[in-house]
Design a protein around this motif. Structure first.
Motif, PDB file in Angstrom:
ATOM      1  N   ALA A 342       0.822  -1.211   0.000  1.00 44.52           N
ATOM      2  CA  ALA A 342       0.000   0.000   0.000  1.00 44.52           C
ATOM      3  C   ALA A 342       0.855   1.260   0.000  1.00 44.52           C
ATOM      4  O   ALA A 342       0.616   2.195  -0.779  1.00 44.52           O
ATOM      5  CB  ALA A 342      -0.930   0.002   1.214  1.00 44.52           C
ATOM      6  N   MET A 343       1.869   1.300   0.866  1.00 42.84           N
ATOM      7  CA  MET A 343       2.729   2.481   0.920  1.00 42.84           C
ATOM      8  C   MET A 343       3.538   2.641  -0.363  1.00 42.84           C
ATOM      9  O   MET A 343       3.794   3.757  -0.827  1.00 42.84           O
ATOM     10  CB  MET A 343       3.656   2.405   2.139  1.00 42.84           C
ATOM     11  N   THR A 344       3.930   1.530  -0.966  1.00 38.08           N
ATOM     12  CA  THR A 344       4.611   1.576  -2.257  1.00 38.08           C
ATOM     13  C   THR A 344       3.691   2.185  -3.311  1.00 38.08           C
ATOM     14  O   THR A 344       4.107   3.041  -4.110  1.00 38.08           O
ATOM     15  CB  THR A 344       5.028   0.160  -2.698  1.00 38.08           C
ATOM     16  N   ALA A 345       2.432   1.750  -3.310  1.00 38.56           N
ATOM     17  CA  ALA A 345       1.460   2.255  -4.283  1.00 38.56           C
ATOM     18  C   ALA A 345       1.224   3.754  -4.101  1.00 38.56           C
ATOM     19  O   ALA A 345       1.095   4.491  -5.087  1.00 38.56           O
ATOM     20  CB  ALA A 345       0.142   1.490  -4.152  1.00 38.56           C
ATOM     21  N   LEU A 346       1.185   4.218  -2.860  1.00 36.03           N
ATOM     22  CA  LEU A 346       0.970   5.648  -2.613  1.00 36.03           C
ATOM     23  C   LEU A 346       2.122   6.481  -3.163  1.00 36.03           C
ATOM     24  O   LEU A 346       1.918   7.544  -3.758  1.00 36.03           O
ATOM     25  CB  LEU A 346       0.794   5.907  -1.120  1.00 36.03           C
ATOM     26  N   VAL A 347       3.357   5.991  -2.979  1.00 34.98           N
ATOM     27  CA  VAL A 347       4.529   6.705  -3.506  1.00 34.98           C
ATOM     28  C   VAL A 347       4.481   6.753  -5.028  1.00 34.98           C
ATOM     29  O   VAL A 347       4.663   7.817  -5.643  1.00 34.98           O
ATOM     30  CB  VAL A 347       5.829   6.023  -3.034  1.00 34.98           C
ATOM     31  N   LEU A 348       4.223   5.608  -5.651  1.00 31.36           N
ATOM     32  CA  LEU A 348       4.239   5.544  -7.115  1.00 31.36           C
ATOM     33  C   LEU A 348       3.090   6.333  -7.735  1.00 31.36           C
ATOM     34  O   LEU A 348       3.275   6.983  -8.773  1.00 31.36           O
ATOM     35  CB  LEU A 348       4.177   4.088  -7.562  1.00 31.36           C
ATOM     36  N   ALA A 349       1.915   6.274  -7.126  1.00 28.84           N
ATOM     37  CA  ALA A 349       0.781   7.031  -7.654  1.00 28.84           C
ATOM     38  C   ALA A 349       1.072   8.526  -7.630  1.00 28.84           C
ATOM     39  O   ALA A 349       0.774   9.258  -8.585  1.00 28.84           O
ATOM     40  CB  ALA A 349      -0.484   6.724  -6.846  1.00 28.84           C
ATOM     41  N   ASP A 350       1.686   8.989  -6.546  1.00 25.51           N
ATOM     42  CA  ASP A 350       2.040  10.398  -6.427  1.00 25.51           C
ATOM     43  C   ASP A 350       3.063  10.794  -7.489  1.00 25.51           C
ATOM     44  O   ASP A 350       2.910  11.805  -8.178  1.00 25.51           O
ATOM     45  CB  ASP A 350       2.579  10.671  -5.021  1.00 25.51           C
ATOM     46  N   HIS A 351       4.107   9.982  -7.642  1.00 24.71           N
ATOM     47  CA  HIS A 351       5.144  10.302  -8.618  1.00 24.71           C
ATOM     48  C   HIS A 351       4.642  10.146 -10.048  1.00 24.71           C
ATOM     49  O   HIS A 351       5.103  10.865 -10.956  1.00 24.71           O
ATOM     50  CB  HIS A 351       6.377   9.433  -8.387  1.00 24.71           C
ATOM     51  N   LEU A 352       3.702   9.235 -10.280  1.00 24.09           N
ATOM     52  CA  LEU A 352       3.129   9.082 -11.615  1.00 24.09           C
ATOM     53  C   LEU A 352       2.382  10.348 -12.025  1.00 24.09           C
ATOM     54  O   LEU A 352       2.550  10.848 -13.149  1.00 24.09           O
ATOM     55  CB  LEU A 352       2.174   7.877 -11.639  1.00 24.09           C
ATOM     56  N   LEU A 353       1.572  10.889 -11.114  1.00 29.68           N
ATOM     57  CA  LEU A 353       0.851  12.122 -11.414  1.00 29.68           C
ATOM     58  C   LEU A 353       1.808  13.299 -11.557  1.00 29.68           C
ATOM     59  O   LEU A 353       1.618  14.171 -12.416  1.00 29.68           O
ATOM     60  CB  LEU A 353      -0.180  12.399 -10.314  1.00 29.68           C
ATOM     61  N   ARG A 354       2.844  13.339 -10.750  1.00 29.32           N
ATOM     62  CA  ARG A 354       3.824  14.431 -10.841  1.00 29.32           C
ATOM     63  C   ARG A 354       4.587  14.376 -12.162  1.00 29.32           C
ATOM     64  O   ARG A 354       4.890  15.409 -12.752  1.00 29.32           O
ATOM     65  CB  ARG A 354       4.797  14.331  -9.653  1.00 29.32           C
ATOM     66  N   GLN A 355       4.866  13.157 -12.631  1.00 27.12           N
ATOM     67  CA  GLN A 355       5.560  13.029 -13.917  1.00 27.12           C
ATOM     68  C   GLN A 355       4.684  13.471 -15.071  1.00 27.12           C
ATOM     69  O   GLN A 355       5.157  14.061 -16.054  1.00 27.12           O
ATOM     70  CB  GLN A 355       6.028  11.575 -14.130  1.00 27.12           C
ATOM     71  N   ARG A 356       3.373  13.225 -14.969  1.00 29.85           N
ATOM     72  CA  ARG A 356       2.454  13.595 -16.051  1.00 29.85           C
ATOM     73  C   ARG A 356       2.357  15.102 -16.234  1.00 29.85           C
ATOM     74  O   ARG A 356       2.022  15.573 -17.326  1.00 29.85           O
ATOM     75  CB  ARG A 356       1.061  12.997 -15.780  1.00 29.85           C
ATOM     76  N   VAL A 357       2.662  15.864 -15.195  1.00 24.26           N
ATOM     77  CA  VAL A 357       2.622  17.335 -15.309  1.00 24.26           C
ATOM     78  C   VAL A 357       4.025  17.918 -15.397  1.00 24.26           C
ATOM     79  O   VAL A 357       4.186  19.128 -15.410  1.00 24.26           O
ATOM     80  CB  VAL A 357       1.866  17.976 -14.129  1.00 24.26           C
ATOM     81  N   ASN A 358       5.024  17.028 -15.495  1.00 25.04           N
ATOM     82  CA  ASN A 358       6.415  17.481 -15.459  1.00 25.04           C
ATOM     83  C   ASN A 358       6.941  17.875 -16.828  1.00 25.04           C
ATOM     84  O   ASN A 358       7.916  18.621 -16.932  1.00 25.04           O
ATOM     85  CB  ASN A 358       7.306  16.373 -14.861  1.00 25.04           C
ATOM     86  N   LYS A 359       6.336  17.331 -17.898  1.00 23.99           N
ATOM     87  CA  LYS A 359       6.817  17.672 -19.237  1.00 23.99           C
ATOM     88  C   LYS A 359       5.660  17.593 -20.222  1.00 23.99           C
ATOM     89  O   LYS A 359       4.641  16.947 -19.972  1.00 23.99           O
ATOM     90  CB  LYS A 359       7.938  16.727 -19.654  1.00 23.99           C
ATOM     91  N   LEU A 360       5.835  18.228 -21.375  1.00 22.85           N
ATOM     92  CA  LEU A 360       4.798  18.217 -22.405  1.00 22.85           C
ATOM     93  C   LEU A 360       4.717  16.852 -23.064  1.00 22.85           C
ATOM     94  O   LEU A 360       5.717  16.157 -23.190  1.00 22.85           O
ATOM     95  CB  LEU A 360       5.115  19.286 -23.455  1.00 22.85           C
TER      96      LEU A 360
END
Length: 360
Positions: A342-360
């Motif tokens: 669960a904690m792994t999923a929370l980290v990855l979900a957060d970073h996945l969304l951050r990556q989607r707004v990180n570049k065009l």
């Protein structure tokens, strides 16, 4: 007191071990994500107490209620509120701890920091709080599935009994086939027998949970302070009883030379992304995922509550004896497996969304 985790995919948990309920608020989950209540409940059932003879016998159904954020089976983009009622509290089991500090618990430090604490089962410091994390983690896992990311944790060690096999040689689908959640049936039987023996002696034992992330795209994580392995380490060490975290080659890497440890890049097809011949980096380089499997280990200490009398001090500095009583895990790692996931999923979900707004 911080009760929130994550930046874009943000989770706040609430509640105490012996209060009416525990739960969480999940904010930042994209709209339109299908929510399967059966799946969330299955994840909670993997963590719940009373599921076998080698865990605490507290009886909690951990039946989750979704109060907001879902309409017609899909997320609306608004905060999700999940509630899990507490059903089997025995607060009287803790009356003798109103002023006494249990050895290696959070009792003394919470008393010193806040001047007032809920001594019933540890209150907010109890591992009961992790049920809310598992509920939130189920939402995160659902989001990660849309990106082809899977997470599998398993017990790789209990006391001196250690699984020597690498995860690449194991069939991890057998993890849930036994009470201890070890994918090796022979070793699992020995672990279960050992835990029962330790419990009968009124003692506890520690262990290790290993975790593998597959399908993670290149680019998750950020340089400097938000490295992916740093956030995973923080997430794991925030779990009750966690004492150590290592990823990739970990501490064993110190025995190797750079010529042995370096993961050489190869590319079999010019149209595909590069891979590496070895994976000592554990799927993360420079704090950013490189597309290889991410693998790590989390060490958990023996549970501090033992069924033996222990000398300690009370709030007045007087010597007292803490009587061993109550319902507790003789070894946390079987129930820690879904919490690590669960904690792994929370980290990855957060970073996945951050990556989607990180570049065009």
């Amino acid at each position: 007191m911080s009760n929130s985790f994550g930046q874009l995919f943000r989770v706040t948990t609430f509640g105490e071990s012996h209060g009416p309920a525990i739960g969480c608020i999940v904010d930042g989950c994209p709209a339109g994500l299908p929510i399967d209540l059966t799946f969330i409940q299955q994840e909670l059932d993997r963590r719940r107490p009373g599921q076998s003879q080698i865990v605490t016998q507290r009886k909690e159904a951990d039946s989750v209620q979704v109060l907001s954020g879902v309409f017609e089976g899909k997320t609306t983009g608004t905060p999700l509120a999940l509630l899990i009622p507490n059903e089997d509290q025995r607060s009287k089991d803790y009356d003798h701890l109103a002023t006494a500090f249990r050895p290696s618990h959070a009792d003394y430090t919470w008393h010193a920091k806040f001047g007032h604490r809920d001594f019933r089962g540890g209150g907010r410091s109890s591992a009961r709080e992790t049920a809310a994390r598992v509920a939130a983690g189920a939402i995160a896992k659902t989001l990660l599935r849309t990106a082809g990311i899977t997470i599998q944790a398993y017990v790789s060690q209990v006391g001196h009994l250690e699984l020597k096999k690498d995860y690449t040689t194991l069939d991890l689908s057998f993890t849930e086939s036994n009470d201890v959640r070890c994918p090796d049936a022979s070793l699992a039987a020995k672990m279960i027998k050992f835990i029962k023996k330790v419990r009968k002696e009124g003692d506890t034992i520690g262990g290790v949970v290993s975790c593998v992330i597959q399908g993670c795209p290149v680019g998750l994580g950020a340089p400097v302070f938000d490295k992916l392995h740093a956030d995973l380490g923080k997430a794991m060490l925030s779990i009750n009883a966690a004492k150590g975290f290592e990823y990739g080659s970990g501490f064993s890497g110190v025995k190797m030379r750079g010529s042995e440890h370096n993961d050489l890049f190869v590319q079999s097809d010019p149209s595909s992304a590069p891979t590496t011949l070895t994976n000592h980096s554990g799927g993360i380089q420079g704090g950013i995922s490189n597309g290889m499997d991410i693998h790590f280990r989390v060490a958990f200490k023996p549970v501090a509550t033992i069924m033996r009398d222990q000398d300690t001090l009370d709030a007045e500095g007087q010597k007292v004896v803490v009587k061993g009583k109550g319902r507790h895990d003789p070894c946390v790692v079987p129930r820690a497996v879904p919490i690590v996931e669960a904690m792994t999923a929370l980290v990855l979900a957060d970073h996945l969304l951050r990556q989607r707004v990180n570049k065009l």
